[in-house]
Design a protein around this motif. Sequence first.
Motif, PDB file in Angstrom:
ATOM      1  N   LEU A 364      -1.485 -12.358-116.109  1.00  9.86           N
ATOM      2  CA  LEU A 364      -1.821 -11.859-117.453  1.00  9.86           C
ATOM      3  C   LEU A 364      -3.309 -11.531-117.529  1.00  9.86           C
ATOM      4  O   LEU A 364      -3.720 -10.565-118.155  1.00  9.86           O
ATOM      5  CB  LEU A 364      -1.467 -12.906-118.513  1.00  9.86           C
ATOM      6  CG  LEU A 364       0.016 -13.218-118.687  1.00  9.86           C
ATOM      7  CD1 LEU A 364       0.208 -14.163-119.862  1.00  9.86           C
ATOM      8  CD2 LEU A 364       0.817 -11.954-118.905  1.00  9.86           C
ATOM      9  N   GLN A 365      -4.087 -12.355-116.888  1.00 12.53           N
ATOM     10  CA  GLN A 365      -5.533 -12.131-116.880  1.00 12.53           C
ATOM     11  C   GLN A 365      -5.873 -10.766-116.282  1.00 12.53           C
ATOM     12  O   GLN A 365      -6.670 -10.017-116.839  1.00 12.53           O
ATOM     13  CB  GLN A 365      -6.169 -13.229-116.045  1.00 12.53           C
ATOM     14  CG  GLN A 365      -7.661 -13.310-116.174  1.00 12.53           C
ATOM     15  CD  GLN A 365      -8.155 -14.626-115.584  1.00 12.53           C
ATOM     16  OE1 GLN A 365      -7.573 -15.132-114.617  1.00 12.53           O
ATOM     17  NE2 GLN A 365      -9.187 -15.173-116.166  1.00 12.53           N
ATOM     18  N   ASP A 366      -5.241 -10.455-115.169  1.00 12.13           N
ATOM     19  CA  ASP A 366      -5.527  -9.169-114.530  1.00 12.13           C
ATOM     20  C   ASP A 366      -5.025  -7.990-115.357  1.00 12.13           C
ATOM     21  O   ASP A 366      -5.484  -6.864-115.178  1.00 12.13           O
ATOM     22  CB  ASP A 366      -4.952  -9.121-113.117  1.00 12.13           C
ATOM     23  CG  ASP A 366      -5.814  -9.940-112.159  1.00 12.13           C
ATOM     24  OD1 ASP A 366      -6.997 -10.181-112.502  1.00 12.13           O
ATOM     25  OD2 ASP A 366      -5.308 -10.351-111.101  1.00 12.13           O
ATOM     26  N   LEU A 367      -4.088  -8.262-116.244  1.00 12.79           N
ATOM     27  CA  LEU A 367      -3.642  -7.194-117.143  1.00 12.79           C
ATOM     28  C   LEU A 367      -4.654  -6.974-118.274  1.00 12.79           C
ATOM     29  O   LEU A 367      -4.510  -6.071-119.075  1.00 12.79           O
ATOM     30  CB  LEU A 367      -2.289  -7.555-117.762  1.00 12.79           C
ATOM     31  CG  LEU A 367      -1.057  -7.261-116.917  1.00 12.79           C
ATOM     32  CD1 LEU A 367       0.172  -7.821-117.605  1.00 12.79           C
ATOM     33  CD2 LEU A 367      -0.902  -5.766-116.679  1.00 12.79           C
ATOM     34  N   GLY A 368      -5.625  -7.848-118.347  1.00  9.32           N
ATOM     35  CA  GLY A 368      -6.663  -7.686-119.377  1.00  9.32           C
ATOM     36  C   GLY A 368      -6.425  -8.551-120.596  1.00  9.32           C
ATOM     37  O   GLY A 368      -7.082  -8.387-121.618  1.00  9.32           O
ATOM     38  N   LEU A 369      -5.489  -9.491-120.498  1.00 13.67           N
ATOM     39  CA  LEU A 369      -5.216 -10.349-121.648  1.00 13.67           C
ATOM     40  C   LEU A 369      -6.220 -11.501-121.708  1.00 13.67           C
ATOM     41  O   LEU A 369      -6.700 -11.954-120.667  1.00 13.67           O
ATOM     42  CB  LEU A 369      -3.779 -10.874-121.583  1.00 13.67           C
ATOM     43  CG  LEU A 369      -2.760  -9.901-122.180  1.00 13.67           C
ATOM     44  CD1 LEU A 369      -2.743  -8.570-121.478  1.00 13.67           C
ATOM     45  CD2 LEU A 369      -1.369 -10.510-122.187  1.00 13.67           C
ATOM     46  N   THR A 370      -6.503 -11.967-122.905  1.00 12.00           N
ATOM     47  CA  THR A 370      -7.649 -12.852-123.059  1.00 12.00           C
ATOM     48  C   THR A 370      -7.381 -14.157-123.809  1.00 12.00           C
ATOM     49  O   THR A 370      -8.246 -15.011-123.877  1.00 12.00           O
ATOM     50  CB  THR A 370      -8.750 -12.108-123.848  1.00 12.00           C
ATOM     51  OG1 THR A 370      -8.145 -11.561-125.031  1.00 12.00           O
ATOM     52  CG2 THR A 370      -9.382 -11.004-123.034  1.00 12.00           C
ATOM     53  N   PHE A 388       9.918 -15.315-122.794  1.00 12.87           N
ATOM     54  CA  PHE A 388       9.177 -16.227-121.934  1.00 12.87           C
ATOM     55  C   PHE A 388       7.879 -16.629-122.613  1.00 12.87           C
ATOM     56  O   PHE A 388       7.267 -15.817-123.288  1.00 12.87           O
ATOM     57  CB  PHE A 388       8.842 -15.550-120.601  1.00 12.87           C
ATOM     58  CG  PHE A 388      10.059 -15.037-119.909  1.00 12.87           C
ATOM     59  CD1 PHE A 388      10.813 -15.875-119.110  1.00 12.87           C
ATOM     60  CD2 PHE A 388      10.461 -13.721-120.082  1.00 12.87           C
ATOM     61  CE1 PHE A 388      11.934 -15.404-118.478  1.00 12.87           C
ATOM     62  CE2 PHE A 388      11.588 -13.244-119.448  1.00 12.87           C
ATOM     63  CZ  PHE A 388      12.337 -14.087-118.639  1.00 12.87           C
ATOM     64  N   CYS A 389       7.493 -17.870-122.402  1.00 12.22           N
ATOM     65  CA  CYS A 389       6.268 -18.336-123.054  1.00 12.22           C
ATOM     66  C   CYS A 389       5.284 -18.830-121.999  1.00 12.22           C
ATOM     67  O   CYS A 389       5.673 -19.524-121.062  1.00 12.22           O
ATOM     68  CB  CYS A 389       6.640 -19.446-124.034  1.00 12.22           C
ATOM     69  SG  CYS A 389       5.303 -19.862-125.128  1.00 12.22           S
ATOM     70  N   PHE A 390       4.032 -18.446-122.139  1.00  9.28           N
ATOM     71  CA  PHE A 390       3.012 -18.780-121.144  1.00  9.28           C
ATOM     72  C   PHE A 390       1.861 -19.529-121.802  1.00  9.28           C
ATOM     73  O   PHE A 390       1.393 -19.128-122.852  1.00  9.28           O
ATOM     74  CB  PHE A 390       2.372 -17.482-120.599  1.00  9.28           C
ATOM     75  CG  PHE A 390       3.245 -16.725-119.669  1.00  9.28           C
ATOM     76  CD1 PHE A 390       4.507 -16.337-120.037  1.00  9.28           C
ATOM     77  CD2 PHE A 390       2.765 -16.382-118.424  1.00  9.28           C
ATOM     78  CE1 PHE A 390       5.298 -15.611-119.172  1.00  9.28           C
ATOM     79  CE2 PHE A 390       3.548 -15.656-117.557  1.00  9.28           C
ATOM     80  CZ  PHE A 390       4.812 -15.275-117.920  1.00  9.28           C
ATOM     81  N   ASN A 391       1.367 -20.561-121.133  1.00  7.21           N
ATOM     82  CA  ASN A 391       0.174 -21.234-121.671  1.00  7.21           C
ATOM     83  C   ASN A 391      -1.091 -20.889-120.909  1.00  7.21           C
ATOM     84  O   ASN A 391      -2.176 -21.242-121.324  1.00  7.21           O
ATOM     85  CB  ASN A 391       0.362 -22.750-121.646  1.00  7.21           C
ATOM     86  CG  ASN A 391       1.242 -23.195-122.798  1.00  7.21           C
ATOM     87  OD1 ASN A 391       1.319 -22.504-123.808  1.00  7.21           O
ATOM     88  ND2 ASN A 391       1.905 -24.306-122.647  1.00  7.21           N
ATOM     89  N   THR A 392      -0.934 -20.241-119.794  1.00  5.39           N
ATOM     90  CA  THR A 392      -2.141 -19.937-119.021  1.00  5.39           C
ATOM     91  C   THR A 392      -2.179 -18.469-118.616  1.00  5.39           C
ATOM     92  O   THR A 392      -1.155 -17.872-118.326  1.00  5.39           O
ATOM     93  CB  THR A 392      -2.249 -20.841-117.772  1.00  5.39           C
ATOM     94  OG1 THR A 392      -3.137 -20.218-116.852  1.00  5.39           O
ATOM     95  CG2 THR A 392      -0.899 -21.052-117.102  1.00  5.39           C
ATOM     96  N   LEU A 393      -3.363 -17.949-118.573  1.00  8.32           N
ATOM     97  CA  LEU A 393      -3.522 -16.541-118.201  1.00  8.32           C
ATOM     98  C   LEU A 393      -3.323 -16.347-116.694  1.00  8.32           C
ATOM     99  O   LEU A 393      -3.277 -15.242-116.200  1.00  8.32           O
ATOM    100  CB  LEU A 393      -4.916 -16.060-118.595  1.00  8.32           C
ATOM    101  CG  LEU A 393      -5.183 -15.988-120.100  1.00  8.32           C
ATOM    102  CD1 LEU A 393      -6.655 -15.708-120.375  1.00  8.32           C
ATOM    103  CD2 LEU A 393      -4.325 -14.911-120.728  1.00  8.32           C
ATOM    104  N   LYS A 394      -3.225 -17.463-115.979  1.00  8.72           N
ATOM    105  CA  LYS A 394      -3.115 -17.374-114.510  1.00  8.72           C
ATOM    106  C   LYS A 394      -1.668 -17.226-114.038  1.00  8.72           C
ATOM    107  O   LYS A 394      -1.411 -17.010-112.863  1.00  8.72           O
ATOM    108  CB  LYS A 394      -3.722 -18.639-113.878  1.00  8.72           C
ATOM    109  CG  LYS A 394      -5.210 -18.774-114.183  1.00  8.72           C
ATOM    110  CD  LYS A 394      -5.995 -19.017-112.908  1.00  8.72           C
ATOM    111  CE  LYS A 394      -7.452 -18.638-113.013  1.00  8.72           C
ATOM    112  NZ  LYS A 394      -8.205 -19.227-114.095  1.00  8.72           N
TER     113      LYS A 394
END
Length: 430
Positions: A364-370, A388-394
Amino acid sequence: MIHGILLPCLIVLVAVQGIRGLNNGLALTPPMGWLAWQRYRCITDCETYPDECVSEQLFMKAADLLVSEGYAAAGYNYVIVDDCWLAKTRSADGKLQADEKRFPNGIKALSDYVHSKGLKFGLYEDWGNKTCAGYPGVLGHEETDAKTFAEWEVDYVKLDGCYSNVRLMDKGYPEFGKHLNNTGRPMVYSCSWPAYQEEKGMLINYASMAKHCNLWRNYDDIDDSWDSMIKIADYFALKQEFWAKFAGPGHWNDPDMLLIGNFGLSYEQSKTQMAIWAILAAPLLMSNKLSDVRPEFKAILQNKEVIKVNQDRLGIQGTRVFKDKGIDIWTRPIEPVRNGHFSYAVAFVNRRVDGAPYAYNITLQDLGLTNNEGYTIQNLYDQENGLFCFNTLKTLVKVRVIPSGVVFLRINVESSKCDQDTTKKKYVFI
Ligand code: GLA
């Protein structure tokens, strides 16, 4: 490869600054409807092709089907006449008139019919001596023609640019817009001005476009093929730095019509066009035979979640942020926005037309999410396949994209950490 973080930042900046648009209060989200040209061109022989010729019957039937087939309820509410509706000459008092054989009741009656169905009515003309197909253009009659459109209760004007001086368009198109405004009837104003200037390699004043038009055709006509569709998408990506910032509520870039439901695009390719057009905040103007659209293609055209992305109220045009190993990634900032973090629509497009489904992984981080709190991810073409639920940008998002197909995700920013199973995984496979 463009860095994934830089572009969204740029877009956000533009969204905050805002671009002043045509102030007629119309097209606050990209217009949706049906436009005759791509499918019906200039078929005028009604004896040989009674169901396909450009005639009042064609548009009345389109209006009927927009309603009965559920398109109107999905948001497709403009029925737009393209070229070849006119008689070869003006009337004795200098007014535009429709071909009397094909439109025996005249344009006002057609407009009334479309309105009676709860829809809006659009009409084509050309800022030149002739339309592209050789019928009378508006040049020299601008004021009269704008008044005629208002008398006919037109809601949308597509103004093409054949048979005209491209260099005078910067003045001519805004002037015609003023004539439209002076009638007091709100009419969406679709300009073809940049497409003609682009063709000549001219420097184009997009700020003026956004000020004077509700939408504008930037580039070549679309044809019923994957090659044509992807060529337009590529050109929009090439020019995104210059074009995207001029899109916003009331003023849109227009990559041309949807091909879905015709002959040229497969099922997967149709999903791809719909996804890219949603990312581009493009007008959704179908040009197909509404009675013959197969159910699976109709489902693409009426996909509520994809339409919701297209119609997102922020009106920020998305961009292509990665081009990597045959996979193009397009992203668009959308609502909801929490604590300054945008949600995103993300389309993974496989440019290969053959081979096996192609796997692609990205964080997600590489997609530009912050947003560190987390995101929920929804697959817009496979909604049963969970959220789907994510807690980390990694966390890695792993997708597999079918040749010339798309995986289209909505990634919503969350305000608190989620506690579903997916959060424990190092990756999510979509
Ligand atoms: C131009 C436009 C098309 C269509 C035709 C009609 O090519 O770009 O969208 O309106 O003219 O002749």
